[in-house]
Design a protein around this motif. Structure first.
Motif, PDB file in Angstrom:
ATOM      1  N   UNK A 321       0.833  -1.214   0.000  1.00  0.00           N
ATOM      2  CA  UNK A 321       0.000   0.000   0.000  1.00  0.00           C
ATOM      3  C   UNK A 321       0.866   1.263   0.000  1.00  0.00           C
ATOM      4  N   UNK A 322       2.024   1.162   0.649  1.00  0.00           N
ATOM      5  CA  UNK A 322       2.932   2.307   0.709  1.00  0.00           C
ATOM      6  C   UNK A 322       3.846   2.383  -0.504  1.00  0.00           C
ATOM      7  N   UNK A 323       3.644   1.469  -1.471  1.00  0.00           N
ATOM      8  CA  UNK A 323       4.453   1.489  -2.673  1.00  0.00           C
ATOM      9  C   UNK A 323       5.782   0.788  -2.546  1.00  0.00           C
ATOM     10  N   UNK A 324       5.985   0.048  -1.456  1.00  0.00           N
ATOM     11  CA  UNK A 324       7.236  -0.672  -1.259  1.00  0.00           C
ATOM     12  C   UNK A 324       7.125  -2.090  -1.811  1.00  0.00           C
ATOM     13  N   UNK A 325       8.256  -2.691  -2.068  1.00  0.00           N
ATOM     14  CA  UNK A 325       8.280  -4.070  -2.572  1.00  0.00           C
ATOM     15  C   UNK A 325       7.971  -5.040  -1.437  1.00  0.00           C
ATOM     16  N   UNK A 326       7.271  -6.123  -1.718  1.00  0.00           N
ATOM     17  CA  UNK A 326       7.008  -7.116  -0.666  1.00  0.00           C
ATOM     18  C   UNK A 326       8.283  -7.850  -0.277  1.00  0.00           C
ATOM     19  N   UNK A 327       8.228  -8.551   0.831  1.00  0.00           N
ATOM     20  CA  UNK A 327       9.368  -9.357   1.249  1.00  0.00           C
ATOM     21  C   UNK A 327       9.673 -10.426   0.202  1.00  0.00           C
ATOM     22  N   UNK A 328      10.920 -10.814   0.077  1.00  0.00           N
ATOM     23  CA  UNK A 328      11.242 -11.943  -0.812  1.00  0.00           C
ATOM     24  C   UNK A 328      10.492 -13.202  -0.378  1.00  0.00           C
ATOM     25  N   UNK A 329      10.177 -14.036  -1.351  1.00  0.00           N
ATOM     26  CA  UNK A 329       9.415 -15.244  -1.064  1.00  0.00           C
ATOM     27  C   UNK A 329      10.127 -16.115  -0.035  1.00  0.00           C
ATOM     28  N   UNK A 330      11.454 -16.200  -0.129  1.00  0.00           N
ATOM     29  CA  UNK A 330      12.159 -17.102   0.775  1.00  0.00           C
ATOM     30  C   UNK A 330      12.031 -16.681   2.231  1.00  0.00           C
ATOM     31  N   UNK A 331      11.849 -15.377   2.480  1.00  0.00           N
ATOM     32  CA  UNK A 331      11.681 -14.924   3.858  1.00  0.00           C
ATOM     33  C   UNK A 331      10.318 -15.331   4.412  1.00  0.00           C
ATOM     34  N   UNK A 332       9.342 -15.476   3.540  1.00  0.00           N
ATOM     35  CA  UNK A 332       8.037 -15.956   3.992  1.00  0.00           C
ATOM     36  C   UNK A 332       8.074 -17.456   4.267  1.00  0.00           C
ATOM     37  N   UNK A 333       8.807 -18.173   3.436  1.00  0.00           N
ATOM     38  CA  UNK A 333       8.829 -19.632   3.562  1.00  0.00           C
ATOM     39  C   UNK A 333       9.752 -20.084   4.687  1.00  0.00           C
ATOM     40  N   UNK A 334      10.959 -19.495   4.764  1.00  0.00           N
ATOM     41  CA  UNK A 334      11.921 -19.919   5.782  1.00  0.00           C
ATOM     42  C   UNK A 334      11.823 -18.997   6.996  1.00  0.00           C
ATOM     43  N   UNK A 335      10.959 -19.377   7.913  1.00  0.00           N
ATOM     44  CA  UNK A 335      10.820 -18.651   9.163  1.00  0.00           C
ATOM     45  C   UNK A 335      10.760 -19.672  10.292  1.00  0.00           C
ATOM     46  N   UNK A 336      10.665 -19.217  11.525  1.00  0.00           N
ATOM     47  CA  UNK A 336      10.820 -20.107  12.679  1.00  0.00           C
ATOM     48  C   UNK A 336       9.852 -21.285  12.617  1.00  0.00           C
ATOM     49  N   UNK A 337       8.592 -21.020  12.296  1.00  0.00           N
ATOM     50  CA  UNK A 337       7.594 -22.095  12.305  1.00  0.00           C
ATOM     51  C   UNK A 337       7.917 -23.148  11.257  1.00  0.00           C
ATOM     52  N   UNK A 338       8.198 -22.732  10.039  1.00  0.00           N
ATOM     53  CA  UNK A 338       8.462 -23.706   8.979  1.00  0.00           C
ATOM     54  C   UNK A 338       9.780 -24.431   9.214  1.00  0.00           C
ATOM     55  N   UNK A 339      10.770 -23.741   9.762  1.00  0.00           N
ATOM     56  CA  UNK A 339      12.045 -24.401  10.076  1.00  0.00           C
ATOM     57  C   UNK A 339      11.830 -25.467  11.146  1.00  0.00           C
ATOM     58  N   UNK A 340      10.992 -25.180  12.130  1.00  0.00           N
ATOM     59  CA  UNK A 340      10.702 -26.155  13.185  1.00  0.00           C
ATOM     60  C   UNK A 340       9.995 -27.377  12.608  1.00  0.00           C
ATOM     61  N   UNK A 341       8.987 -27.153  11.770  1.00  0.00           N
ATOM     62  CA  UNK A 341       8.292 -28.281  11.140  1.00  0.00           C
ATOM     63  C   UNK A 341       9.252 -29.100  10.276  1.00  0.00           C
ATOM     64  N   UNK A 342      10.105 -28.415   9.513  1.00  0.00           N
ATOM     65  CA  UNK A 342      11.057 -29.118   8.649  1.00  0.00           C
ATOM     66  C   UNK A 342      12.035 -29.941   9.472  1.00  0.00           C
ATOM     67  N   UNK A 343      12.485 -29.390  10.585  1.00  0.00           N
ATOM     68  CA  UNK A 343      13.421 -30.112  11.455  1.00  0.00           C
ATOM     69  C   UNK A 343      12.776 -31.364  12.033  1.00  0.00           C
ATOM     70  N   UNK A 344      11.546 -31.223  12.522  1.00  0.00           N
ATOM     71  CA  UNK A 344      10.849 -32.384  13.082  1.00  0.00           C
ATOM     72  C   UNK A 344      10.580 -33.430  12.019  1.00  0.00           C
ATOM     73  N   UNK A 345      10.140 -32.973  10.854  1.00  0.00           N
ATOM     74  CA  UNK A 345       9.850 -33.893   9.740  1.00  0.00           C
ATOM     75  C   UNK A 345      11.112 -34.647   9.341  1.00  0.00           C
ATOM     76  N   UNK A 346      12.220 -33.929   9.227  1.00  0.00           N
ATOM     77  CA  UNK A 346      13.481 -34.566   8.840  1.00  0.00           C
ATOM     78  C   UNK A 346      13.966 -35.534   9.906  1.00  0.00           C
TER      79      UNK A 346
END
Length: 477
Positions: A321-346
């Motif tokens: 809305x402020x005309x700024x670029x959104x965060x990179x996709x990888x920052x949305x995907x690789x965050x604490x919650x997904x890293x925790x799920x990936x660690x447990x899954x692995x």
């Protein structure tokens, strides 16, 4: 009595049929590929052969309930190894949590069986009755020979798909070529016919008539998914700050004040759930991406940037809305919650692989016979009896030697076997009665209980397994 009590129709409205329009694009192509791959695996996998030797079934994937085995290519799971199945179920759950927290309901939109078979049924319906506009006109038209012919043809094809679905399922539980011959000659077990009938009926009804209702009312995942998602989850949304206010006439007076959305309803017409993504996040949305393809196609035609409807995160709304670029996709995907799920899954996956490679090909169970607890022999010796089940998980017969320790205290006899030697058939178990004897006057004969270890020795492979138990003497506690 109120007026609503007198007229039940005021409480509920009939289901409005949904006629999704055909669309082409990145996400539609992805769905076609996934549908082809998943259906191909489901229908063809029981017919894949895998040579395990002369004494084992040659079907690559087989759930052998009669012999309590699960065969998956080179892997064989026995009943006592159910922890492998439990581990796979845990991995499936963690995987579902992971993908939902990262990309929303991608499972529902692309690989859920209800979605895959509904896509197949809609494809058949479109092939026979035409695209959206033709199907709507046919639905509203009166019954005549043309409508009856189209409906009957569609129902027959739906029924054939449903029968193939139920038929393919039973082939996972018996040798597929043999079972097919028995089914065609009416010699198969009634359970096979019953299973096919039930799966045929459910596929026909759920894929042909209930479709989106299964996702909205029957499936629990839409209600659970909220706990898996947060403001950084990438899911399908409408860029309201770019599209509003809507307007159809781009050249009309005041058109310069309109947003990019021309209110063409293309995103609504292609949605298999019949929702309007412009109304915001909704429980019914399965994030299949078809609305993105439809909107991008319209944006290209009117010369506007793609992405009015797109995968996005709520946390990027203020930035855009402020005309700024959104965060990179990888920052949305690789965050604490997904890293925790990936660690447990692995971790679960690695544990299963390690357990698979370190497991022994021989095993045994020991059950002390408690009636009587012990027997006093004529020479005063004390004898305990044990039922020992020997598992030979090799593909050939093996000889096993049963012994006990401490061997200077106890002697052992195996019923029907000389010198404690037992032959077990390939990929089978053998139940043997084992007698352990303590000489008269020894501590083991007099003590209430003495620790005892029963050993199993694979003569050919020189592998050993053991189980600990106790020996009961005359001084019963």
């Amino acid at each position: 009595m109120s007026s609503t009590d007198q007229d039940p129709d005021r409480l509920y409205s009939a289901r409005e049929p949904i006629f999704p329009r055909r669309v082409s694009g990145t996400f539609r192509s992805l769905k076609w590929w996934i549908m082809g791959i998943t259906l191909g695996i489901y229908y063809l996998l029981p017919w894949v052969r895998w040579d395990r030797g002369p004494n084992l079934p040659d079907q690559a994937v087989l759930i052998d309930l009669a012999n309590r085995r699960f065969f998956f290519f080179w892997i064989e799971i026995w009943p006592h190894e159910f922890y492998f199945v439990a581990g796979l179920l845990i991995m499936a759950g963690l995987g579902l949590f992971l993908f939902t927290s990262a990309l929303g309901r991608v499972w529902c939109g692309y690989t859920c069986p209800q979605t895959v078979w509904t896509d197949l049924f809609i494809l058949t319906e479109r092939w026979i009755e035409g695209d959206r506009n033709k199907r709507v006109r046919l639905w509203k038209s009166g019954w005549d020979a043309h409508k009856i012919r189209l409906r009957v043809t569609k129902m027959i094809l739906w029924l054939l798909i449903a029968v193939a679905t139920g038929g393919a399922w039973v082939f996972y539980f018996a040798d597929a070529p043999t079972l097919l011959g028995n089914l065609l000659t009416l010699q198969a077990h009634p359970v096979a016919y019953t299973t096919i009938l039930v799966l045929t009926a459910t596929t026909f009804v759920l894929g042909g008539f209930m479709r989106e209702q299964v996702c909205i009312y029957m499936c629990p995942w839409p209600r659970i998914q909220a706990a898996m998602m947060d403001e950084d989850t990438l899911t399908i949304g409408y860029r309201e700050w770019r599209g509003e206010p809507r307007g159809k006439h781009r050249k009309a007076e005041g058109a310069e004040n309109l947003g990019d959305c021309i209110d063409c309803n293309a995103c609504v017409n292609v949605c298999p759930m019949g929702i309007d993504i412009r109304d915001g996040q909704q429980l019914a949305c399965i994030t299949c991406g078809l609305c993105i393809d439809a909107c991008d196609d319209v944006m290209e035609k009117i010369g506007k940037p793609r992405g009015l409807v797109d995968y996005m995160a709520l946390s990027d709304e203020s930035r855009e809305r402020a005309g700024q670029a959104p965060k990179p996709v990888w920052k949305h995907i690789f965050r604490l919650r997904t890293v925790l799920y990936t660690t447990l899954w692995s971790a679960v996956g690695v544990a299963l692989v390690v357990a698979l490679f370190v497991r022994s090909e021989i095993d045994m169970t020991v059950s002390p016979v408690r009636n009587p607890i012990f027997v006093t022999l004529s020479d005063g010796s004390i004898r305990n009896t044990y039922d020992v089940r020997v598992r030979n998980m090799h593909g050939e017969p093996r000889w096993f030697h049963i012994t006990v320790t401490p061997n200077d205290v106890f002697s052992v006899e195996v019923e029907g076997a000389a010198n404690g030697m037992v032959e077990v058939a390939p990929d089978a178990t053998a139940l043997k009665r084992v007698y352990v004897i303590a000489a008269p006057g020894t501590d083991a004969a007099r003590a209430a209980q003495t620790d005892l270890r029963i050993w199993l020795h694979d003569i050919e492979a020189d592998e050993r397994a053991y189980k600990d138990t106790v020996f009961n003497g005359t001084e019963i506690r």
